[in-house]
Design a protein around this motif. Sequence first.
Motif, PDB file in Angstrom:
ATOM      1  N   LEU A 156       0.818  -1.213   0.000  1.00 18.06           N
ATOM      2  CA  LEU A 156       0.000   0.000   0.000  1.00 18.06           C
ATOM      3  C   LEU A 156       0.849   1.259   0.000  1.00 18.06           C
ATOM      4  CD1 LEU A 156      -2.787   1.341   0.209  1.00 18.06           C
ATOM      5  CD2 LEU A 156      -2.695   0.976   2.683  1.00 18.06           C
ATOM      6  N   GLY A 157       2.029   1.181   0.631  1.00 19.28           N
ATOM      7  CA  GLY A 157       2.883   2.358   0.708  1.00 19.28           C
ATOM      8  C   GLY A 157       3.339   2.882  -0.631  1.00 19.28           C
ATOM      9  N   ASP A 158       3.256   2.051  -1.677  1.00 16.36           N
ATOM     10  CA  ASP A 158       3.629   2.497  -3.023  1.00 16.36           C
ATOM     11  C   ASP A 158       2.576   3.417  -3.627  1.00 16.36           C
ATOM     12  OD1 ASP A 158       5.958   1.049  -2.895  1.00 16.36           O
ATOM     13  OD2 ASP A 158       5.179  -0.674  -4.008  1.00 16.36           O
ATOM     14  N   ARG A 159       1.427   3.524  -2.963  1.00 16.05           N
ATOM     15  CA  ARG A 159       0.331   4.333  -3.514  1.00 16.05           C
ATOM     16  C   ARG A 159      -0.085   5.451  -2.554  1.00 16.05           C
ATOM     17  NH1 ARG A 159      -1.698  -0.692  -3.970  1.00 16.05           N
ATOM     18  NH2 ARG A 159      -3.535  -0.186  -2.706  1.00 16.05           N
ATOM     19  N   ILE A 160       0.877   5.992  -1.844  1.00 19.15           N
ATOM     20  CA  ILE A 160       0.617   7.138  -0.981  1.00 19.15           C
ATOM     21  C   ILE A 160       1.208   8.374  -1.640  1.00 19.15           C
ATOM     22  CG2 ILE A 160       0.940   8.151   1.300  1.00 19.15           C
ATOM     23  CD1 ILE A 160      -0.708   5.631   1.407  1.00 19.15           C
ATOM     24  N   GLY A 161       0.377   9.376  -1.912  1.00 16.73           N
ATOM     25  CA  GLY A 161       0.851  10.589  -2.566  1.00 16.73           C
ATOM     26  C   GLY A 161       1.663  11.478  -1.642  1.00 16.73           C
ATOM     27  N   GLN A 162       1.122  11.739  -0.472  1.00 16.55           N
ATOM     28  CA  GLN A 162       1.849  12.494   0.543  1.00 16.55           C
ATOM     29  C   GLN A 162       1.256  12.221   1.914  1.00 16.55           C
ATOM     30  OE1 GLN A 162       1.367  16.953   0.352  1.00 16.55           O
ATOM     31  NE2 GLN A 162       0.212  16.477  -1.512  1.00 16.55           N
ATOM     32  N   VAL A 163       2.080  12.453   2.936  1.00 18.93           N
ATOM     33  CA  VAL A 163       1.691  12.180   4.319  1.00 18.93           C
ATOM     34  C   VAL A 163       1.865  13.442   5.139  1.00 18.93           C
ATOM     35  CG1 VAL A 163       2.234  10.867   6.408  1.00 18.93           C
ATOM     36  CG2 VAL A 163       2.355   9.743   4.168  1.00 18.93           C
ATOM     37  N   GLN A 164       0.855  13.768   5.923  1.00 13.92           N
ATOM     38  CA  GLN A 164       0.957  14.832   6.918  1.00 13.92           C
ATOM     39  C   GLN A 164       0.742  14.157   8.277  1.00 13.92           C
ATOM     40  OE1 GLN A 164      -0.776  15.437   3.949  1.00 13.92           O
ATOM     41  NE2 GLN A 164       0.939  16.688   3.256  1.00 13.92           N
ATOM     42  N   ILE A 165       1.749  14.146   9.124  1.00 15.39           N
ATOM     43  CA  ILE A 165       1.676  13.378  10.354  1.00 15.39           C
ATOM     44  C   ILE A 165       2.230  14.140  11.546  1.00 15.39           C
ATOM     45  CG2 ILE A 165       3.894  12.243   9.845  1.00 15.39           C
ATOM     46  CD1 ILE A 165       2.746   9.719  11.234  1.00 15.39           C
ATOM     47  N   GLU A 166       1.518  14.035  12.659  1.00 16.26           N
ATOM     48  CA  GLU A 166       1.996  14.587  13.921  1.00 16.26           C
ATOM     49  C   GLU A 166       2.731  13.462  14.645  1.00 16.26           C
ATOM     50  OE1 GLU A 166      -0.378  17.451  16.585  1.00 16.26           O
ATOM     51  OE2 GLU A 166      -0.517  15.544  17.657  1.00 16.26           O
ATOM     52  N   VAL A 167       4.007  13.656  14.911  1.00 10.80           N
ATOM     53  CA  VAL A 167       4.840  12.623  15.532  1.00 10.80           C
ATOM     54  C   VAL A 167       5.210  13.060  16.938  1.00 10.80           C
ATOM     55  CG1 VAL A 167       6.946  11.254  15.347  1.00 10.80           C
ATOM     56  CG2 VAL A 167       5.752  11.981  13.267  1.00 10.80           C
ATOM     57  N   HIS A 168       5.025  12.145  17.883  1.00  6.41           N
ATOM     58  CA  HIS A 168       5.251  12.445  19.296  1.00  6.41           C
ATOM     59  C   HIS A 168       6.570  11.845  19.752  1.00  6.41           C
ATOM     60  CE1 HIS A 168       0.961  12.819  18.563  1.00  6.41           C
ATOM     61  NE2 HIS A 168       0.918  13.655  19.591  1.00  6.41           N
ATOM     62  N   GLY A 169       7.499  12.704  20.165  1.00  4.50           N
ATOM     63  CA  GLY A 169       8.775  12.224  20.662  1.00  4.50           C
ATOM     64  C   GLY A 169       8.626  11.537  21.996  1.00  4.50           C
ATOM     65  N   SER A 170       7.634  11.943  22.770  1.00  6.90           N
ATOM     66  CA  SER A 170       7.357  11.311  24.055  1.00  6.90           C
ATOM     67  C   SER A 170       5.915  11.605  24.410  1.00  6.90           C
ATOM     68  CB  SER A 170       8.285  11.850  25.143  1.00  6.90           C
ATOM     69  OG  SER A 170       8.121  13.257  25.267  1.00  6.90           O
ATOM     70  N   LYS A 171       5.410  10.888  25.388  1.00  6.79           N
ATOM     71  CA  LYS A 171       4.052  11.094  25.837  1.00  6.79           C
ATOM     72  C   LYS A 171       4.035  12.061  27.019  1.00  6.79           C
ATOM     73  CE  LYS A 171       2.522   6.444  24.517  1.00  6.79           C
ATOM     74  NZ  LYS A 171       1.939   5.171  25.001  1.00  6.79           N
ATOM     75  N   ARG A 172       2.919  12.728  27.167  1.00  2.00           N
ATOM     76  CA  ARG A 172       2.778  13.656  28.284  1.00  2.00           C
ATOM     77  C   ARG A 172       2.973  12.898  29.606  1.00  2.00           C
ATOM     78  NH1 ARG A 172       0.303  18.522  28.312  1.00  2.00           N
ATOM     79  NH2 ARG A 172      -0.715  18.076  26.315  1.00  2.00           N
ATOM     80  N   GLY A 173       3.833  13.419  30.452  1.00  3.49           N
ATOM     81  CA  GLY A 173       4.066  12.790  31.737  1.00  3.49           C
ATOM     82  C   GLY A 173       5.167  11.749  31.738  1.00  3.49           C
ATOM     83  N   ASP A 174       5.780  11.486  30.568  1.00  2.00           N
ATOM     84  CA  ASP A 174       6.879  10.523  30.522  1.00  2.00           C
ATOM     85  C   ASP A 174       8.014  10.967  31.426  1.00  2.00           C
ATOM     86  OD1 ASP A 174       5.804   8.684  28.856  1.00  2.00           O
ATOM     87  OD2 ASP A 174       6.953   9.232  27.084  1.00  2.00           O
ATOM     88  N   PRO A 175       8.592  10.068  32.201  1.00  3.60           N
ATOM     89  CA  PRO A 175       9.763  10.438  33.004  1.00  3.60           C
ATOM     90  C   PRO A 175      10.953  10.719  32.105  1.00  3.60           C
ATOM     91  CG  PRO A 175       9.397   8.071  33.069  1.00  3.60           C
ATOM     92  CD  PRO A 175       8.201   8.665  32.379  1.00  3.60           C
ATOM     93  N   ARG A 176      11.762  11.652  32.512  1.00  3.77           N
ATOM     94  CA  ARG A 176      12.918  12.033  31.683  1.00  3.77           C
ATOM     95  C   ARG A 176      14.111  11.173  32.071  1.00  3.77           C
ATOM     96  NH1 ARG A 176      12.249  18.653  31.484  1.00  3.77           N
ATOM     97  NH2 ARG A 176      10.124  18.635  30.694  1.00  3.77           N
ATOM     98  N   THR A 177      14.174   9.994  31.525  1.00  4.76           N
ATOM     99  CA  THR A 177      15.196   9.026  31.874  1.00  4.76           C
ATOM    100  C   THR A 177      15.820   8.454  30.618  1.00  4.76           C
ATOM    101  OG1 THR A 177      13.647   7.188  31.852  1.00  4.76           O
ATOM    102  CG2 THR A 177      13.883   8.379  33.926  1.00  4.76           C
ATOM    103  N   PRO A 178      17.008   7.878  30.719  1.00  3.34           N
ATOM    104  CA  PRO A 178      17.636   7.242  29.553  1.00  3.34           C
ATOM    105  C   PRO A 178      16.760   6.199  28.892  1.00  3.34           C
ATOM    106  CG  PRO A 178      19.220   7.463  31.337  1.00  3.34           C
ATOM    107  CD  PRO A 178      17.888   7.862  31.899  1.00  3.34           C
ATOM    108  N   ILE A 179      16.051   5.417  29.695  1.00  2.00           N
ATOM    109  CA  ILE A 179      15.188   4.374  29.133  1.00  2.00           C
ATOM    110  C   ILE A 179      14.183   4.979  28.177  1.00  2.00           C
ATOM    111  CG2 ILE A 179      13.503   2.585  29.665  1.00  2.00           C
ATOM    112  CD1 ILE A 179      16.265   1.854  30.582  1.00  2.00           C
ATOM    113  N   ARG A 180      13.539   6.040  28.605  1.00  2.00           N
ATOM    114  CA  ARG A 180      12.510   6.670  27.775  1.00  2.00           C
ATOM    115  C   ARG A 180      13.112   7.313  26.524  1.00  2.00           C
ATOM    116  NH1 ARG A 180       7.431   5.000  27.475  1.00  2.00           N
ATOM    117  NH2 ARG A 180       6.361   5.054  29.453  1.00  2.00           N
ATOM    118  N   TYR A 181      14.247   7.949  26.666  1.00  2.42           N
ATOM    119  CA  TYR A 181      14.859   8.585  25.503  1.00  2.42           C
ATOM    120  C   TYR A 181      15.176   7.553  24.428  1.00  2.42           C
ATOM    121  CZ  TYR A 181      15.537  12.699  28.482  1.00  2.42           C
ATOM    122  OH  TYR A 181      15.344  13.780  29.302  1.00  2.42           O
ATOM    123  N   PHE A 182      15.763   6.446  24.826  1.00  2.00           N
ATOM    124  CA  PHE A 182      16.172   5.443  23.849  1.00  2.00           C
ATOM    125  C   PHE A 182      14.966   4.738  23.239  1.00  2.00           C
ATOM    126  CE2 PHE A 182      20.066   5.335  26.715  1.00  2.00           C
ATOM    127  CZ  PHE A 182      20.686   6.348  25.977  1.00  2.00           C
TER     128      PHE A 182
END
Length: 388
Positions: free
Chosen positions: A302-328
Amino acid sequence: SSGRAPSLLRIIMQCCYGPLWLSFLLPLLLLTASDGSRALSHNKKQSQTRYSSAVREAVNRSWYDDVYPALASVQFPEEKWLSACVQSGKPAASSCCRAWNVKVKYSLAHMQRQLAQLLQPPTNRGVGDRKKTLSFFQPDWNCSGRALERVPEKEGDGPKWVCGLDVIGLHRPSKCLVYSFGSNGDTSFEEAVKKRRPDCEIFTFDPTLSASAMAKVRQVEKSGTLTFVNKGLASKDGSMVFGNLTGAVSTLHTFVRDLGHDGREIDILKVDIESSEFDAIFSSGGLRSCMAAYRDDQPDVLGDRIGQVQIEVHGSKRGDPRTPIRYFWANARAAKLFATFYSCGLMTFSEELNIWGGFGGCKEFSLVSSSQAFRVFATKESPGECDY
């Protein structure tokens, strides 16, 4: 052991809850850090978290053992882009195709550098801040200024950057098709697209609407602007819990099949689903089959038939602890997401920090396919040479 875990370890396990492939790091963090609380705390005065060499080595090893295998088959389809002009019917030796290839080769050089970095563990990329988790993913393609536009033209969380709205589907018999996942009752994007392109079939998906938001969307649906589907996008068909709500969900492949869109190009795929984008896209029912290692997921790529993508990407979730585990963990899922897009032949043409709903770790990305990029190039950048 039947005994209870020590209180400090239990606290860390609760704070650093992440994927299983990183769970073994927790005791390592306790053993190697001279001060456990200091090793897991985030110094707000620094943009880069400092880790001990032992933690860094363990994370790198885990990356290569558990994450790298999923990314190793990523390969950007360069020939698809280089042949786009010829595929449109232009002679390879024409000035149009020569100019196109010059632009494509410049972007491909940048793409190859990103692919090489994509396969490196996050510690090698110096990522240690949730605000920087997505900073590595930069635009590879220059959508002509005359074709790049914010739709609709207003501030806020709803508008998206689109490349060549006016030329979507040009010289193609099928109608324009738009999928918009996640609306929260805001249909301004769909309304703006429909106003400019009345020929577009627009489908809006959201299983989380309140009664008032649902009534608003249904009213817009009655106007003929869109078709509303009371389901969400996910990695599997079934149901999901959204806060205090439970809603029906399906995969992208299931939606395409059930709506009768098999074989059609999705000209705009807008995804704003609050951190569920990672699993939904990198799944057998999503776009993962673009990657060579997952071709068996779906016979129809299906990916061969996508014209363009507009996407909101979340680096982390609200309330995530700021730790190495979460970053990685955040880096691992972001790498898989973009490896999927790149394998589908999509280049990023826009990225911006979402200052309205991103809480510091969220960005808006827009990516485009070779076919749509060439339509824009031939009509907006080189109309005289291409006569498209």
